[in-house]
Design a protein around this motif. Structure first.
Motif, PDB file in Angstrom:
ATOM      1  N   GLU A 416      36.099 -20.466  -2.508  1.00 43.80           N
ATOM      2  CA  GLU A 416      36.588 -21.279  -3.636  1.00 43.80           C
ATOM      3  C   GLU A 416      35.915 -22.642  -3.671  1.00 43.80           C
ATOM      4  O   GLU A 416      35.534 -23.143  -4.741  1.00 43.80           O
ATOM      5  N   THR A 417      35.740 -23.254  -2.501  1.00 41.00           N
ATOM      6  CA  THR A 417      35.180 -24.614  -2.445  1.00 41.00           C
ATOM      7  C   THR A 417      33.791 -24.653  -1.814  1.00 41.00           C
ATOM      8  O   THR A 417      33.105 -25.673  -1.905  1.00 41.00           O
ATOM      9  N   MET A 418      33.396 -23.537  -1.155  1.00 38.54           N
ATOM     10  CA  MET A 418      32.158 -23.430  -0.381  1.00 38.54           C
ATOM     11  C   MET A 418      32.111 -24.444   0.758  1.00 38.54           C
ATOM     12  O   MET A 418      31.048 -24.785   1.280  1.00 38.54           O
ATOM     13  N   GLY A 419      33.292 -24.959   1.141  1.00 39.00           N
ATOM     14  CA  GLY A 419      33.375 -25.844   2.301  1.00 39.00           C
ATOM     15  C   GLY A 419      33.550 -25.031   3.577  1.00 39.00           C
ATOM     16  O   GLY A 419      34.130 -23.942   3.569  1.00 39.00           O
ATOM     17  N   TYR A 626      22.143 -16.875   5.157  1.00 40.07           N
ATOM     18  CA  TYR A 626      21.709 -17.705   4.033  1.00 40.07           C
ATOM     19  C   TYR A 626      22.588 -18.937   3.912  1.00 40.07           C
ATOM     20  O   TYR A 626      22.108 -20.025   3.564  1.00 40.07           O
ATOM     21  N   LEU A 627      23.853 -18.782   4.214  1.00 40.39           N
ATOM     22  CA  LEU A 627      24.770 -19.923   4.170  1.00 40.39           C
ATOM     23  C   LEU A 627      24.541 -20.825   5.376  1.00 40.39           C
ATOM     24  O   LEU A 627      24.489 -22.049   5.258  1.00 40.39           O
ATOM     25  N   SER A 628      24.437 -20.198   6.542  1.00 41.91           N
ATOM     26  CA  SER A 628      24.142 -20.933   7.776  1.00 41.91           C
ATOM     27  C   SER A 628      23.809 -19.928   8.864  1.00 41.91           C
ATOM     28  O   SER A 628      24.536 -18.945   9.042  1.00 41.91           O
ATOM     29  N   PRO A 629      22.737 -20.135   9.592  1.00 39.15           N
ATOM     30  CA  PRO A 629      22.449 -19.252  10.727  1.00 39.15           C
ATOM     31  C   PRO A 629      23.446 -19.514  11.856  1.00 39.15           C
ATOM     32  O   PRO A 629      24.275 -20.422  11.770  1.00 39.15           O
ATOM     33  N   MET A 630      23.363 -18.725  12.904  1.00 36.25           N
ATOM     34  CA  MET A 630      24.217 -18.974  14.059  1.00 36.25           C
ATOM     35  C   MET A 630      23.888 -20.337  14.652  1.00 36.25           C
ATOM     36  O   MET A 630      22.725 -20.752  14.689  1.00 36.25           O
ATOM     37  N   VAL A 631      24.905 -21.013  15.126  1.00 36.80           N
ATOM     38  CA  VAL A 631      24.724 -22.362  15.675  1.00 36.80           C
ATOM     39  C   VAL A 631      25.426 -22.468  17.022  1.00 36.80           C
ATOM     40  O   VAL A 631      26.286 -21.651  17.362  1.00 36.80           O
ATOM     41  N   VAL A 645      29.643 -28.758   3.046  1.00 34.27           N
ATOM     42  CA  VAL A 645      29.858 -27.900   1.881  1.00 34.27           C
ATOM     43  C   VAL A 645      28.512 -27.241   1.558  1.00 34.27           C
ATOM     44  O   VAL A 645      27.490 -27.931   1.429  1.00 34.27           O
ATOM     45  N   PHE A 646      28.549 -25.923   1.453  1.00 32.11           N
ATOM     46  CA  PHE A 646      27.301 -25.213   1.178  1.00 32.11           C
ATOM     47  C   PHE A 646      26.839 -25.504  -0.242  1.00 32.11           C
ATOM     48  O   PHE A 646      27.610 -25.458  -1.195  1.00 32.11           O
ATOM     49  N   SER A 647      25.525 -25.768  -0.360  1.00 37.50           N
ATOM     50  CA  SER A 647      24.923 -26.010  -1.666  1.00 37.50           C
ATOM     51  C   SER A 647      23.792 -25.007  -1.870  1.00 37.50           C
ATOM     52  O   SER A 647      22.965 -24.798  -0.974  1.00 37.50           O
ATOM     53  N   ASP A 648      23.763 -24.403  -3.053  1.00 38.81           N
ATOM     54  CA  ASP A 648      22.751 -23.381  -3.343  1.00 38.81           C
ATOM     55  C   ASP A 648      21.480 -24.001  -3.910  1.00 38.81           C
ATOM     56  O   ASP A 648      20.606 -23.292  -4.402  1.00 38.81           O
ATOM     57  N   ASN A 649      21.349 -25.306  -3.848  1.00 44.40           N
ATOM     58  CA  ASN A 649      20.169 -25.968  -4.402  1.00 44.40           C
ATOM     59  C   ASN A 649      19.024 -25.930  -3.384  1.00 44.40           C
ATOM     60  O   ASN A 649      18.730 -26.911  -2.698  1.00 44.40           O
ATOM     61  N   ARG A 650      18.446 -24.715  -3.197  1.00 47.82           N
ATOM     62  CA  ARG A 650      17.363 -24.557  -2.218  1.00 47.82           C
ATOM     63  C   ARG A 650      16.085 -24.120  -2.924  1.00 47.82           C
ATOM     64  O   ARG A 650      16.133 -23.357  -3.852  1.00 47.82           O
TER      65      ARG A 650
END
Length: 650
Positions: A416-419, A626-631, A645-650
């Motif tokens: 919902e928020t991509m947070g 794509y959202l975040s690799p393993m960390v 917050v994930f942003s799709d501006n890539r």
């Protein structure tokens, strides 16, 4: 002409003869099968020589005390003494060869030059015995017509000392080829025999040489030749401990050999169907068949229906014949209690040191999972998958002892928020030699090796420790950690108890933990899973179902209802679903999960294309590279501190 103390000599030699007869009876009669081996035949030869020498001494004593003519006495005693020395001079070289076989280093002394060097002293002494009637080099008459030792006897003592020194050299150099008891026995009883020879050499009137040698041989027989402790009580093949010891010994001395592992497929099934008695009959028949291939080769049974045939001094052609005979035999039935039973087997053949040069790796051949049901023989390039599996298992063992295993975290985002909302814990294995090993690969190997439950607990403890030190105390706003159940094997009450202990130890709120289990495990052990879920629910821990299928195959409504959410692997979905209907099917699956009142998690979002395709799917949480690799845990903390917050501006 005779011994100085005939009564004492007769007593010593009679006692020695009785000991030798007892040892010969045990070796030749009670150990009938082993007498076909070169080592046992050499030991038997040493016993026969000692017995013969005792008998000649007894005959000499009796003849000298008899009323026979002096000329007859002379001929009998002279012949006996000459044959005594002729056989006795061969005793020490035979025993030295026996020691070579005990140390398993015969392959190091097969060159013509070494054989000549080894046999030349003995042959020279035997030549001296044959020519003694002309030279008197071994025995001759003194002025009183008594037999006395010539210079050749003392030369024989010197040569025997060289042979014995060689024996002690072998025992010292190849110390590790024997177990602890064998080491003690060999030195003690060899020392006893040497002491007897030394005493009689210095004091000829003390006739104790034969008794000392017979006692020494009896001790060797009890501690070395008597190998009942090495046998499997069911099949009379050698046991697992013997296999490990012999493999390590052969590898340490650089011996070339072939190891053929015969694995009876579904051995436990035969035991359940036929009962223990029928099952034992099958095992015994298999062992007897393998032993009958060549009595110079050792046969071992480790566990269950696992057999090993260790072939030394064999070339590839001989191994081909052996494998063909094994295949042919298992193509026939085994008779059990009057009924014919077909037994399936897998045959694995490796050469050491060319292919395998580690005893533990050879033992792992019996445990490596084989998925090919049709193929029966595995050798050469057919062993590649086994080598990989064994390397992975070794990496797992080393990783558990070191730092190769590491818990990484996959951030979970609220759709919902991509947070960033929570994290999925993943146990990774990064071996220094093999690099990163996939979870799907090492999990199967760890499951077969029986260490999967230990890995599961380690991952859970790492997460609990992180919550205690890196979340609660640092006020990191991570809501939930999702932890994978790696295997059906870990679904036990013991896991529940350990998790309860870890929660208390690290003061973790149970609501922060979720366990995820894939639908394959859920289907395999639905009843067990239901019980374990109930136990964890009592603690306050809920479960997520990782769903790979388009429907919940094999799961009843009651089990599905216990899950807090359903995780749909998006990447796998689009790889397997019909391309034209994949998007619609995914939306329907997500809608169905939502209608069941479950949280919808979409995972495997590893590319922008996949992300675009799930934008319109109704879901609660998203996971993917794509959202975040393993960390690492530190990187995860930074993401939460920054309220990423994930942003799709890539």
């Amino acid at each position: 002409m005779g011994d100085l103390n005939p009564i004492g000599a007769l007593s010593f030699r009679t006692a020695a003869a009785i000991i030798c007869i007892t040892c010969i009876f045990y070796t030749a009669v009670m150990k009938r099968e082993n007498t076909r081996r070169l080592r046992s035949r050499l030991f038997l030869a040493a016993l026969v020589i000692t017995l013969y020498d005792c008998i000649t001494g007894i005959i000499n004593t009796l003849v000298l005390d008899s009323n026979l003519p002096q000329s007859t006495k002379y001929i009998v005693v002279y012949f006996n003494k000459l044959t005594y020395y002729g056989t006795h001079f061969a005793f020490v070289p035979i025993f030295a060869l026996y020691i070579i076989l005990v140390c398993d280093v015969l392959h190091r002394y097969k060159s013509k030059l070494k054989q000549i060097i080894f046999l030349a002293p003995c042959l020279l002494l035997e030549l001296a015995v044959i020519t003694n009637p002309f030279t008197g080099f071994i025995i001759n008459n003194d002025v009183e017509k008594n037999f006395v030792r010539g210079g050749g006897v003392y030369l024989a003592y010197i040569i025997s000392a060289v042979y014995l020194a060689f024996c002690f050299y072998l025992l010292g150099k190849y110390w590790n080829t024997m177990n602890h008891l064998q080491k003690i026995a060999m030195f003690y009883f060899l020392g006893l025999a040497v002491l007897g020879v030394f005493i009689q050499m210095i004091f000829p009137e003390i006739i104790c040489e034969m008794l000392a040698e017979s006692l020494g041989l009896m001790g060797v027989m009890i501690m070395i030749e008597k190998d009942d402790y090495r046998l499997d009580y069911k099949t009379r093949a050698f046991n697992r401990a013997s296999l490990l010891q012999d493999l390590k010994g052969s590898i340490n001395v650089g011996k070339e050999f072939y190891a053929i592992c015969v694995r009876i497929v579904n051995a436990d099934l035969y035991r359940r169907v036929m009962g223990y008695e029928g099952y034992d009959i099958i095992l015994t028949k298999v062992a007897d068949f393998l032993k009958g291939i060549n009595y110079e080769y050792d046969v071992y049974r480790t566990t269950g229906g696992i057999f090993y045939l260790i072939c030394t001094d064999a070339d590839e052609d001989a191994i081909d014949i052996i494998i063909d005979s094994i295949v042919k035999r298992f193509g026939q039935s085994f008779e059990v209690n009057g009924a014919a039973t077909n037994v399936k087997a897998k045959i694995i053949c490796v050469k050491s040191p060319d292919e395998f040069n580690d005893a533990d790796d050879i033992l792992r051949l019996s445990e490596t999972k084989i998925d090919d049901d049709d193929k029966m023989v595995f050798r050469g390039k057919g062993l590649d998958f086994m080598l990989r599996s064994i390397d992975v298992e070794k990496a797992i063992i080393k990783g558990m002892a070191g730092n190769a295993f590491r818990v990484m975290y996959h951030p979970v985002y609220k759709k919902e928020t991509m947070g960033i909302f929570s994290a999925e814990a993943l146990l990774t294995l990064n071996d220094p030699n093999m690099g990163r090993i996939r979870f799907s690969e090492y999990a199967v190997v760890a499951e077969n090796a029986g260490v999967i439950d230990e890995l599961e607990v380690r991952m859970i403890e790492a997460v609990c420790q992180f919550i205690n030190t890196g979340v609660t105390k640092s006020e990191t706003n991570i809501k939930i950690f999702c932890i994978h159940i790696m295997s059906v094997q870990v679904l036990t009450q013991e896991l529940v108890d350990k998790v309860r202990f870890l929660i208390n130890k690290y003061e973790v709120d149970p609501a922060m933990l979720r366990f995820s289990v894939n639908d394959t495990i859920a289907t395999q052990a639905q009843d067990v899973l239901g019980f374990i879920m109930d136990e964890f629910n009592k603690i306050g821990i809920e479960f997520i179902l990782l769903n790979h299928e388009s429907v919940f195959l094999g799961l009843d409504v009651a089990t599905i209802d216990k899950f807090d959410g359903i995780n749909i692997d998006v990447k796998r979905h689009f790889e397997t679903a019909d391309e034209n209907q994949a998007d619609a099917i995914l939306r329907n699956r997500a809608a169905m999960v939502s209608q069941l009142g479950k949280r919808v998690i979409l995972s495997g979002i590893d590319s922008k294309e996949l992300y675009n395709r799930i934008k319109d799917v109704k879901a609660n949480y998203l996971i993917g590279d794509y959202l975040s690799p393993m960390v690492t845990k530190n990187e995860l903390q930074n993401k939460f501190w920054n309220n990423e917050v994930f942003s799709d501006n890539r």
